[in-house]
Write an enzyme that holds these catalytic residues in place. Structure first.
Site, PDB file in Angstrom:
ATOM      1  N   ARG A  15      -9.762  -7.440  11.967  1.00  0.00           N
ATOM      2  CA  ARG A  15      -8.917  -6.295  11.135  1.00  0.00           C
ATOM      3  C   ARG A  15      -8.814  -5.174  11.859  1.00  0.00           C
ATOM      4  NH1 ARG A  15      -9.212  -1.229   9.718  1.00  0.00           N
ATOM      5  NH2 ARG A  15     -11.102  -1.384   9.009  1.00  0.00           N
ATOM      6  N   ASP A  16     -10.029  -4.228  12.017  1.00  0.00           N
ATOM      7  CA  ASP A  16      -9.803  -3.132  12.628  1.00  0.00           C
ATOM      8  C   ASP A  16      -9.410  -3.399  14.026  1.00  0.00           C
ATOM      9  OD1 ASP A  16      -9.787  -0.541  13.306  1.00  0.00           O
ATOM     10  OD2 ASP A  16     -11.778  -0.164  12.453  1.00  0.00           O
ATOM     11  N   HIS A 207     -19.410   3.881  10.791  1.00  0.00           N
ATOM     12  CA  HIS A 207     -18.104   3.129  11.132  1.00  0.00           C
ATOM     13  C   HIS A 207     -17.579   3.895  12.409  1.00  0.00           C
ATOM     14  CE1 HIS A 207     -14.092   0.785  10.779  1.00  0.00           C
ATOM     15  NE2 HIS A 207     -13.719   1.734  11.307  1.00  0.00           N
ATOM     16  N   CYS A 240      -6.936   2.631  15.743  1.00  0.00           N
ATOM     17  CA  CYS A 240      -5.877   3.065  14.435  1.00  0.00           C
ATOM     18  C   CYS A 240      -4.492   3.125  14.700  1.00  0.00           C
ATOM     19  CB  CYS A 240      -6.608   3.797  13.591  1.00  0.00           C
ATOM     20  SG  CYS A 240      -5.774   4.191  11.929  1.00  0.00           S
TER      21      CYS A 240
HETATM   22  P1  HMG Z   1       4.541   3.129   0.743  1.00  0.00           P
HETATM   23  O1  HMG Z   1       5.707   3.043   1.524  1.00  0.00           O
HETATM   24  O2  HMG Z   1       4.058   4.611   0.199  1.00  0.00           O
HETATM   25  O3  HMG Z   1       4.511   2.134  -0.565  1.00  0.00           O
HETATM   26  O4  HMG Z   1       3.402   2.699   1.554  1.00  0.00           O
HETATM   27  P2  HMG Z   1       5.553   1.681  -1.545  1.00  0.00           P
HETATM   28  O5  HMG Z   1       4.532   1.597  -2.797  1.00  0.00           O
HETATM   29  O6  HMG Z   1       6.487   2.840  -1.821  1.00  0.00           O
HETATM   30  O7  HMG Z   1       6.126   0.326  -1.271  1.00  0.00           O
HETATM   31  C1  HMG Z   1       6.866   0.363  -0.140  1.00  0.00           C
HETATM   32  C2  HMG Z   1       7.128  -1.013   0.538  1.00  0.00           C
HETATM   33  O8  HMG Z   1       6.003  -1.610   0.551  1.00  0.00           O
HETATM   34  C3  HMG Z   1       7.614  -1.937  -0.779  1.00  0.00           C
HETATM   35  O9  HMG Z   1       8.506  -3.019  -0.047  1.00  0.00           O
HETATM   36  C4  HMG Z   1       6.406  -2.673  -1.222  1.00  0.00           C
HETATM   37  O10 HMG Z   1       6.687  -3.837  -1.738  1.00  0.00           O
HETATM   38  C5  HMG Z   1       5.632  -2.954  -0.016  1.00  0.00           C
HETATM   39  P3  HMG Z   1       9.907  -2.884   0.231  1.00  0.00           P
HETATM   40  O11 HMG Z   1      10.499  -2.865  -1.271  1.00  0.00           O
HETATM   41  O12 HMG Z   1      10.323  -1.602   0.964  1.00  0.00           O
HETATM   42  O13 HMG Z   1      10.627  -4.069   0.720  1.00  0.00           O
HETATM   43  N1  HMG Z   1       4.266  -2.588   0.064  1.00  0.00           N
HETATM   44  C6  HMG Z   1       3.420  -3.640   0.006  1.00  0.00           C
HETATM   45  N2  HMG Z   1       3.676  -4.943   1.038  1.00  0.00           N
HETATM   46  C7  HMG Z   1       2.521  -5.556   1.158  1.00  0.00           C
HETATM   47  N3  HMG Z   1       1.213  -5.410   0.910  1.00  0.00           N
HETATM   48  C8  HMG Z   1       1.142  -4.150   0.175  1.00  0.00           C
HETATM   49  C9  HMG Z   1       2.107  -3.350  -0.084  1.00  0.00           C
HETATM   50  N4  HMG Z   1       2.307  -2.181  -0.967  1.00  0.00           N
HETATM   51  C10 HMG Z   1       3.491  -1.702  -0.916  1.00  0.00           C
HETATM   52  N5  HMG Z   1      -0.193  -3.845  -0.278  1.00  0.00           N
HETATM   53  C11 HMG Z   1       0.877   1.600   1.494  1.00  0.00           C
HETATM   54  C12 HMG Z   1       1.946   2.691   1.196  1.00  0.00           C
HETATM   55  C13 HMG Z   1      -0.326   2.132   1.268  1.00  0.00           C
HETATM   56  C14 HMG Z   1       1.359   0.273   1.213  1.00  0.00           C
HETATM   57  C15 HMG Z   1       1.461   1.833   3.014  1.00  0.00           C
HETATM   58  O14 HMG Z   1       1.202   3.284   3.714  1.00  0.00           O
HETATM   59  C16 HMG Z   1       0.460   1.120   3.741  1.00  0.00           C
HETATM   60  O15 HMG Z   1       0.427  -0.472   3.790  1.00  0.00           O
HETATM   61  N6  HMG Z   1      -0.703   1.595   4.672  1.00  0.00           N
HETATM   62  C17 HMG Z   1      -1.622   0.824   5.351  1.00  0.00           C
HETATM   63  C18 HMG Z   1      -2.094   1.574   6.495  1.00  0.00           C
HETATM   64  C19 HMG Z   1      -3.360   0.679   7.395  1.00  0.00           C
HETATM   65  O16 HMG Z   1      -3.408  -0.253   6.939  1.00  0.00           O
HETATM   66  N7  HMG Z   1      -3.719   1.428   8.093  1.00  0.00           N
HETATM   67  C20 HMG Z   1      -4.926   0.657   8.838  1.00  0.00           C
HETATM   68  C21 HMG Z   1      -6.095   0.624   8.064  1.00  0.00           C
HETATM   69  S1  HMG Z   1      -7.254   2.045   7.703  1.00  0.00           S
HETATM   70  C22 HMG Z   1      -8.107   2.268   9.180  1.00  0.00           C
HETATM   71  O17 HMG Z   1      -7.768   1.686  10.002  1.00  0.00           O
HETATM   72  C23 HMG Z   1      -9.469   3.162   8.982  1.00  0.00           C
HETATM   73  C24 HMG Z   1     -10.634   2.289   8.811  1.00  0.00           C
HETATM   74  O18 HMG Z   1     -10.935   1.492  10.141  1.00  0.00           O
HETATM   75  C25 HMG Z   1     -11.739   3.205   8.835  1.00  0.00           C
HETATM   76  C26 HMG Z   1     -11.472   4.256  10.021  1.00  0.00           C
HETATM   77  O19 HMG Z   1     -11.676   3.986  11.226  1.00  0.00           O
HETATM   78  O20 HMG Z   1     -11.606   5.778   9.678  1.00  0.00           O
HETATM   79  C27 HMG Z   1     -10.668   1.518   7.795  1.00  0.00           C
HETATM   80 MG    MG Z   2     -11.463   1.955  11.925  1.00  0.00          MG
END
Ligand code: HMG
Ligand code: MG
Length: 300
Positions: A15-16, A207, A240
């Site tokens: 994933r990450d 992490h 990220c």
């Molecule tokens: P948004 O644009 O504000 O969401 O994004 P929305 O609710 O307004 O929806 C917009 C569109 O996204 C819609 O589609 C929804 O259907 C779709 P459209 O009508 O435009 O075709 N949508 C989705 N599609 C699939 N699955 C979903 C989903 N939700 C909405 N769950 C949202 C908000 C949270 C969805 C977006 O910002 C997002 O997906 N962000 C994810 C970012 C991410 O994955 N980052 C990496 C992981 S975190 C990380 O790596 C850190 C960690 O490792 C710890 C560390 O290292 O610090 C964990």
């Molecule tokens: Mg991370």
């Protein structure tokens, strides 16, 4: 404080790690990676994310990956779910453990999940409710615990507040993410001292991204603070997409090597883990970022 006798590793490479790759990676290669990891004895594997494919295209095939893996008993296969839509997709894919992810800095929260910290916690409430109804456990993440790429310094107090909220909401464990790998051992000890006043240490995980080469030292500092769960990424994969320049997590192989040297059990077979890392590194067309894997292959 004495060191723990056992450490649980949370393998976040699929994933990450893979979320940040530029080139497409096929479902079959992802499935093989997860299966290699479970065969090497990893008992907790983060397989993918149910996030917007517009935001993180590499995680778009997560349901197919869940459908393809060989689920071994005793292994937890988890996924990130930022909202109810993500949770529903995860449930449909047969996922039994999910993670919600918040940040300790406002700017990162906006860039990563498009809302404020308070809004994100609100958004997690229906996720927690639905997960509970389905008997699915939820892990919590807090990003930028030792610094933010946009806001700079982040206070331990602020991290503690977000951790406390996630725990109060029902997260069984909260993982503290040094997203950009800037933390050093003293700051890590201070962080766990402060957060440990709000959340019991047995419910906290570390992490560490290895951007500044501090991750192993930070893990050792965490062990001294009584932390016994660490996230790591095979071959040091990752980064990220919303933290430019951030490199991968600490390599799982290097963490296992450190822990073996300390006489701490992990249940992981180092040789099998190295092989899993070498295989995915070949798929990606580059050398593993694990120093242990590189040293071992240079010797052979
Ligand atoms: P948004 O644009 O504000 O969401 O994004 P929305 O609710 O307004 O929806 C917009 C569109 O996204 C819609 O589609 C929804 O259907 C779709 P459209 O009508 O435009 O075709 N949508 C989705 N599609 C699939 N699955 C979903 C989903 N939700 C909405 N769950 C949202 C908000 C949270 C969805 C977006 O910002 C997002 O997906 N962000 C994810 C970012 C991410 O994955 N980052 C990496 C992981 S975190 C990380 O790596 C850190 C960690 O490792 C710890 C560390 O290292 O610090 C964990
Ligand atoms: Mg991370």
């Amino acid at each position: 404080m004495s060191l723990p006798s056992h450490v649980r590793l949370v393998e976040v490479g699929p994933r990450d790690g893979l979320q940040n790759e530029k080139q497409p990676i096929g479902v079959a290669d992802k499935v093989r990676l997860v299966d290699d990891l479970s065969a090497a004895g990893l008992a907790y594997i983060e397989v993918g994310s149910f996030v917007s494919p517009k935001w993180v295209p590499q995680m778009a095939g997560s349901a197919e990956v869940f459908a393809g893996i060989d689920r071994r008993s005793g292994v937890t296969y988890a996924a990130l779910t930022p909202n109810l839509q993500g949770l529903e997709a995860a449930l449909a894919a047969g996922v039994r453990e999910v993670a919600v992810f918040a940040a300790a800095s406002e700017a990162f929260s906006q860039r990563n999940i498009n809302c404020s910290i308070a809004e994100s916690l609100k958004r997690f409430e229906p996720v927690m409710d639905a997960a509970q109804r389905h008997g699915v456990r939820v892990r919590g993440y807090v990003s930028c615990v030792l610094g933010c790429p946009y806001d700079g310094a982040v206070s331990a107090r602020q991290v503690a507040v977000v951790c406390r909220e996630l725990q109060a909401m029902g997260c069984h464990e909260v993982s503290l993410g040094d997203t950009i790998g800037v933390g050093t051992a003293g700051a890590v000890r201070h962080l766990f001292e402060v957060v440990g006043r709000e959340v019991p240490r047995e419910r906290l995980a570390g992490h560490f991204h290895d951007t500044y080469g501090q991750a192993l030292a930070n893990i050792y500092a965490s062990l001294l603070e009584g932390i016994a769960v660490f996230d790591a990424s095979v071959a040091g994969l990752g980064g990220c997409p919303y933290a430019r320049g951030a490199t991968g997590n600490v390599a799982s192989e290097d963490v296992v090597y450190l822990l073996q040297g300390l006489g701490i059990e992990t249940g992981v077979n180092l040789a099998g883990l190295i092989e899993a890392g070498q295989r995915i590194s070949r798929v990606l067309g580059r050398e593993s970022a694990s120093r242990v894997a590189r040293a071992r292959s240079a010797r052979e």
